[in-house]
Design a protein around this motif. Structure first.
Motif, PDB file in Angstrom:
ATOM      1  N   ARG A 246      15.588 -90.932  19.793  1.00  0.00           N
ATOM      2  CA  ARG A 246      16.795 -90.910  18.983  1.00  0.00           C
ATOM      3  C   ARG A 246      16.910 -89.558  18.287  1.00  0.00           C
ATOM      4  O   ARG A 246      15.903 -88.897  18.031  1.00  0.00           O
ATOM      5  CB  ARG A 246      16.747 -92.018  17.934  1.00  0.00           C
ATOM      6  CG  ARG A 246      16.717 -93.425  18.517  1.00  0.00           C
ATOM      7  CD  ARG A 246      16.397 -94.447  17.446  1.00  0.00           C
ATOM      8  NE  ARG A 246      15.059 -94.229  16.905  1.00  0.00           N
ATOM      9  CZ  ARG A 246      14.517 -94.940  15.917  1.00  0.00           C
ATOM     10  NH1 ARG A 246      15.213 -95.921  15.368  1.00  0.00           N
ATOM     11  NH2 ARG A 246      13.301 -94.682  15.497  1.00  0.00           N
ATOM     12  N   PRO A 247      18.132 -89.120  17.982  1.00  0.00           N
ATOM     13  CA  PRO A 247      18.278 -87.870  17.239  1.00  0.00           C
ATOM     14  C   PRO A 247      17.443 -87.900  15.966  1.00  0.00           C
ATOM     15  O   PRO A 247      17.429 -88.897  15.244  1.00  0.00           O
ATOM     16  CB  PRO A 247      19.781 -87.824  16.921  1.00  0.00           C
ATOM     17  CG  PRO A 247      20.412 -88.626  18.019  1.00  0.00           C
ATOM     18  CD  PRO A 247      19.434 -89.736  18.303  1.00  0.00           C
ATOM     19  N   GLY A 248      16.731 -86.833  15.729  1.00  0.00           N
ATOM     20  CA  GLY A 248      15.871 -86.773  14.555  1.00  0.00           C
ATOM     21  C   GLY A 248      14.432 -87.129  14.838  1.00  0.00           C
ATOM     22  O   GLY A 248      13.548 -86.880  13.998  1.00  0.00           O
ATOM     23  N   ASP A 249      14.145 -87.721  16.005  1.00  0.00           N
ATOM     24  CA  ASP A 249      12.752 -87.984  16.366  1.00  0.00           C
ATOM     25  C   ASP A 249      11.992 -86.660  16.495  1.00  0.00           C
ATOM     26  O   ASP A 249      12.567 -85.644  16.913  1.00  0.00           O
ATOM     27  CB  ASP A 249      12.665 -88.739  17.693  1.00  0.00           C
ATOM     28  CG  ASP A 249      12.897 -90.232  17.541  1.00  0.00           C
ATOM     29  OD1 ASP A 249      12.953 -90.707  16.391  1.00  0.00           O
ATOM     30  OD2 ASP A 249      13.023 -90.917  18.577  1.00  0.00           O
ATOM     31  N   TRP A 302       7.394 -80.655  11.187  1.00  0.00           N
ATOM     32  CA  TRP A 302       8.232 -81.851  11.222  1.00  0.00           C
ATOM     33  C   TRP A 302       8.549 -82.327   9.810  1.00  0.00           C
ATOM     34  O   TRP A 302       9.661 -82.775   9.536  1.00  0.00           O
ATOM     35  CB  TRP A 302       7.527 -82.975  11.977  1.00  0.00           C
ATOM     36  CG  TRP A 302       7.342 -82.711  13.437  1.00  0.00           C
ATOM     37  CD1 TRP A 302       8.031 -81.831  14.210  1.00  0.00           C
ATOM     38  CD2 TRP A 302       6.407 -83.362  14.295  1.00  0.00           C
ATOM     39  NE1 TRP A 302       7.577 -81.880  15.501  1.00  0.00           N
ATOM     40  CE2 TRP A 302       6.578 -82.820  15.594  1.00  0.00           C
ATOM     41  CE3 TRP A 302       5.441 -84.348  14.123  1.00  0.00           C
ATOM     42  CZ2 TRP A 302       5.825 -83.224  16.688  1.00  0.00           C
ATOM     43  CZ3 TRP A 302       4.688 -84.768  15.209  1.00  0.00           C
ATOM     44  CH2 TRP A 302       4.878 -84.203  16.481  1.00  0.00           C
ATOM     45  N   ASP A 305      11.134 -79.614   8.114  1.00  0.00           N
ATOM     46  CA  ASP A 305      12.506 -79.656   8.620  1.00  0.00           C
ATOM     47  C   ASP A 305      12.506 -80.270  10.023  1.00  0.00           C
ATOM     48  O   ASP A 305      12.308 -79.560  11.017  1.00  0.00           O
ATOM     49  CB  ASP A 305      13.107 -78.252   8.676  1.00  0.00           C
ATOM     50  CG  ASP A 305      14.592 -78.269   9.034  1.00  0.00           C
ATOM     51  OD1 ASP A 305      15.104 -79.349   9.404  1.00  0.00           O
ATOM     52  OD2 ASP A 305      15.235 -77.207   8.955  1.00  0.00           O
ATOM     53  N   PRO A 306      12.708 -81.569  10.142  1.00  0.00           N
ATOM     54  CA  PRO A 306      12.631 -82.236  11.454  1.00  0.00           C
ATOM     55  C   PRO A 306      13.706 -81.787  12.430  1.00  0.00           C
ATOM     56  O   PRO A 306      13.630 -82.076  13.620  1.00  0.00           O
ATOM     57  CB  PRO A 306      12.786 -83.722  11.096  1.00  0.00           C
ATOM     58  CG  PRO A 306      13.472 -83.733   9.774  1.00  0.00           C
ATOM     59  CD  PRO A 306      13.014 -82.517   9.055  1.00  0.00           C
ATOM     60  N   ARG A 307      14.727 -81.060  11.943  1.00  0.00           N
ATOM     61  CA  ARG A 307      15.794 -80.607  12.839  1.00  0.00           C
ATOM     62  C   ARG A 307      15.413 -79.352  13.615  1.00  0.00           C
ATOM     63  O   ARG A 307      16.132 -78.970  14.537  1.00  0.00           O
ATOM     64  CB  ARG A 307      17.062 -80.331  12.029  1.00  0.00           C
ATOM     65  CG  ARG A 307      17.646 -81.554  11.331  1.00  0.00           C
ATOM     66  CD  ARG A 307      18.698 -81.134  10.338  1.00  0.00           C
ATOM     67  NE  ARG A 307      18.126 -80.257   9.308  1.00  0.00           N
ATOM     68  CZ  ARG A 307      18.848 -79.666   8.354  1.00  0.00           C
ATOM     69  NH1 ARG A 307      20.152 -79.857   8.317  1.00  0.00           N
ATOM     70  NH2 ARG A 307      18.267 -78.890   7.462  1.00  0.00           N
ATOM     71  N   TRP A 418      18.475 -79.629  22.859  1.00  0.00           N
ATOM     72  CA  TRP A 418      18.455 -80.926  22.168  1.00  0.00           C
ATOM     73  C   TRP A 418      19.856 -81.492  22.018  1.00  0.00           C
ATOM     74  O   TRP A 418      20.018 -82.721  21.919  1.00  0.00           O
ATOM     75  CB  TRP A 418      17.810 -80.741  20.793  1.00  0.00           C
ATOM     76  CG  TRP A 418      16.657 -79.808  20.866  1.00  0.00           C
ATOM     77  CD1 TRP A 418      16.657 -78.465  20.571  1.00  0.00           C
ATOM     78  CD2 TRP A 418      15.332 -80.101  21.324  1.00  0.00           C
ATOM     79  NE1 TRP A 418      15.425 -77.918  20.817  1.00  0.00           N
ATOM     80  CE2 TRP A 418      14.589 -78.907  21.282  1.00  0.00           C
ATOM     81  CE3 TRP A 418      14.704 -81.270  21.774  1.00  0.00           C
ATOM     82  CZ2 TRP A 418      13.259 -78.835  21.661  1.00  0.00           C
ATOM     83  CZ3 TRP A 418      13.382 -81.207  22.146  1.00  0.00           C
ATOM     84  CH2 TRP A 418      12.662 -79.990  22.092  1.00  0.00           C
TER      85      TRP A 418
END
Length: 422
Positions: A246-249, A302, A305-307, A418
Motif C-alpha cells: 500500500r502507499p506509504g509501506d 523510514w 520520512d517514509p515517503r 513508486w
C-alpha cells in the motif's frame, strides 16, 4: 495450460520479457528457476511461462545444464514453443553463454537453426549490417565496453557469437527483412542454408514484428524482449497483478549495477533520497556488521520520512571501476550484501523493493525465497513492478519488486517508479 515457454538468463530479463508478453495478450508467470514450474496453480492457468535463471555469467556447463532443466520443466507444463531470452546488449564472454545455451536448446528441440535477434529499438538497441548499436553507438564504443563482468569489445554480433557456438553463424540483412515476412521466411528456411545461427537485422519495431511473423513455425527463437512485439496472445488486454503493498509501506532502492545509466540514476537519487554507498573494504572485513549498519540506516530513514525510500548503492563513479576492488570478487560481495540487506529489510517491514542490476536482482530474489513473479504496472521500457510470491515458511508474505536491468530506465526512476505502483 501454457504453450509458450521462455528461458531468461537473468532475472531482470525475465520480467522484461514477461512485461512484453502480458502487453501482447498472454497471461504470463515468471518462475524463479525450473523447480517452481511444476505443480504451481498460477503456471497451470498461464498462457506463457518465463523461467528466470541466474546463468548469464555462470560457468558454461552450469548455464547449459540449468537452461536444459528449464526446458524440461516447461515441456512438462505443456509448452510447445520456446524463447531463449538474453540481454539486448548481448552480454557474454568469448566462451558464452549465449552460444552454448542456444546450441544445447536447438539440439534438445531437434531444430536445425535459430534466429539471433538482440535488437530492441524501444530501448535504443538496433542491429544494422550485423552490428549491434546502442542509442546509435557501436556496442564496443558504448558504455558497455566498461562492463566489469562482460565487457563488450566488438559490435559485430556474428564475430561475438562465432567463438561460442559449434554452428556456423549467418546474417540476414535489413533489405530482406523489409521485403516482408514471407520473403524473410523463405530466406530463413532456404534448404541451401546450413544448420546455423542466423543474426537478423532490425532497426525499428516493425522489423521485429516481421521477424516474429516469419519465425512463428520455429520451435525455438532467441533474442531480447523486443522480438515478442510480433506475438499475438490469446487474451487481448491480459490483466496485470494488483500491488501487494500500500502507499506509504516501507520501500528501499538497492543498486548493484555499474552501468552508465544506473550511475546517472544513482546521481539523481543521491540528490533526492537518503543514501549510503557500500564500502567494499568494510564488506570484506565483516560483511555481517556492514549489513547490520546498512539495515539500521534504512530503518532510521523510514522513521524520519517514509515517503523517501533510502538508496543503498555500490557504484556512482566510473573511477570506482578502475580500483583494485572493481573485480568479479568485489561484485560477489556486493550481491551478497544487497541480498542480505533485502532479507533483513523485508523482515523489518519493507514491502516495496526497486533493485538495479541483473546479477543483483538474481541474488536478491533468490535470497528472499521468491518462487513466482506476477507482472504488475510498467515503469519504463523493460522495467515493471511485479508481485513476488515467496515460498512456504515466509511469514512476510508477498512483496512488490521492480527488477531493473542496469542499462534501462529514465534518470529519475529511483524517485518516480513508486508513483505507478497502484
Amino acid at each position: 495450460m501454457p504453450t509458450l515457454g521462455a528461458i531468461a538468463d537473468d532475472f531482470t530479463g525475465a520480467t522484461d520479457l514477461a512485461t512484453m508478453l502480458v502487453a501482447r495478450g498472454y497471461r504470463t508467470v515468471v518462475t524463479v528457476g525450473p523447480d517452481a514450474v511444476a505443480g504451481d496453480h498460477a503456471v497451470a492457468a498461464a498462457d506463457a511461462v518465463v523461467v528466470a535463471l541466474k546463468s548469464r555469467t555462470a560457468p558454461v556447463s552450469e548455464a547449459v545444464a540449468s537452461s536444459l532443466g528449464a526446458l524440461r520443466a516447461l515441456r512438462a507444463a505443456g509448452c510447445e514453443r520456446f524463447y531463449f531470452k538474453y540481454c539486448s546488449t548481448f552480454d557474454s564472454t568469448p566462451q558464452g553463454n549465449i552460444g552454448p545455451v542456444t546450441d544445447a536448446l536447438l539440439n534438445a528441440v531437434d531444430e536445425r537453426r535459430a534466429v539471433v535477434v538482440p535488437a530492441f529499438p524501444g530501448t535504443g538497441r538496433t542491429v544494422l549490417d550485423g552490428r549491434l548499436l546502442v542509442h546509435g553507438e557501436p556496442l564496443d564504443e558504448s558504455p558497455m565496453r566498461h562492463h566489469p563482468l562482460t565487457p563488450m569489445r566488438d559490435s559485430d554480433v556474428g564475430r561475438l557469437l562465432a567463438p561460442q557456438t559449434t554452428h556456423p553463424v549467418r546474417h540476414v540483412g535489413l533489405e530482406t527483412v523489409r521485403s516482408g515476412a514471407e520473403a524473410l521466411k523463405a530466406a530463413l528456411d532456404d534448404p541451401a542454408l546450413p544448420d546455423a545461427l542466423v543474426v537478423v537485422d532490425a532497426a525499428e519495431n516493425e522489423d521485429l514484428r516481421t521477424i516474429s511473423a516469419a519465425t512463428l513455425h520455429h520451435r525455438l527463437v532467441t533474442g531480447a524482449a523486443g522480438l515478442a512485439l510480433g506475438l499475438t496472445g490469446p487474451r487481448p488486454g491480459a490483466s496485470r497483478a494488483r500491488a501487494a503493498s500500500r502507499p506509504g509501506d516501507p520501500a528501499v532502492v538497492l543498486s548493484g549495477s555499474a552501468s552508465a545509466a544506473t550511475r546517472a540514476q544513482v546521481a539523481h537519487g543521491r540528490a533526492h533520497l537518503p543514501h549510503r554507498k557500500l564500502d567494499i573494504a568494510a564488506l570484506r572485513a565483516d560483511l555481517d556488521a556492514s549489513v547490520t549498519e546498512l539495515v539500521g540506516f534504512a530503518r532510521d530513514c523510514w522513521q524520519d520520512d517514509p515517503r523517501r525510500p533510502p538508496l543503498i548503492y555500490a557504484v556512482d563513479d566510473l573511477r570506482d571501476l578502475d580500483q583494485d576492488d572493481a573485480t568479479p570478487v568485489a561484485s560477489v560481495l556486493v550481491e551478497q550484501a544487497l541480498a542480505a540487506c533485502a532479507v533483513r529489510l523485508v523482515g523489518a517491514g519493507a514491502r516495496r523493493l526497486l533493485v538495479a542490476g541483473g546479477e543483483t536482482s538474481g541474488a536478491v530474489i533468490t535470497a528472499l525465497g521468491v518462487r513466482t513473479l506476477t507482472i504488475g504496472s510498467p515503469i519504463a521500457p523493460g522495467v515493471t513492478w511485479a508481485t513476488a510470491a515467496r515460498g512456504t515458511g515466509h511469514a512476510d508474505g508477498e512483496v512488490d519488486v521492480a527488477l531493473k536491468s542496469g542499462n534501462f530506465g529514465d534518470t529519475d526512476i529511483f524517485t518516480e517508479a513508486w508513483s505507478v505502483l497502484a
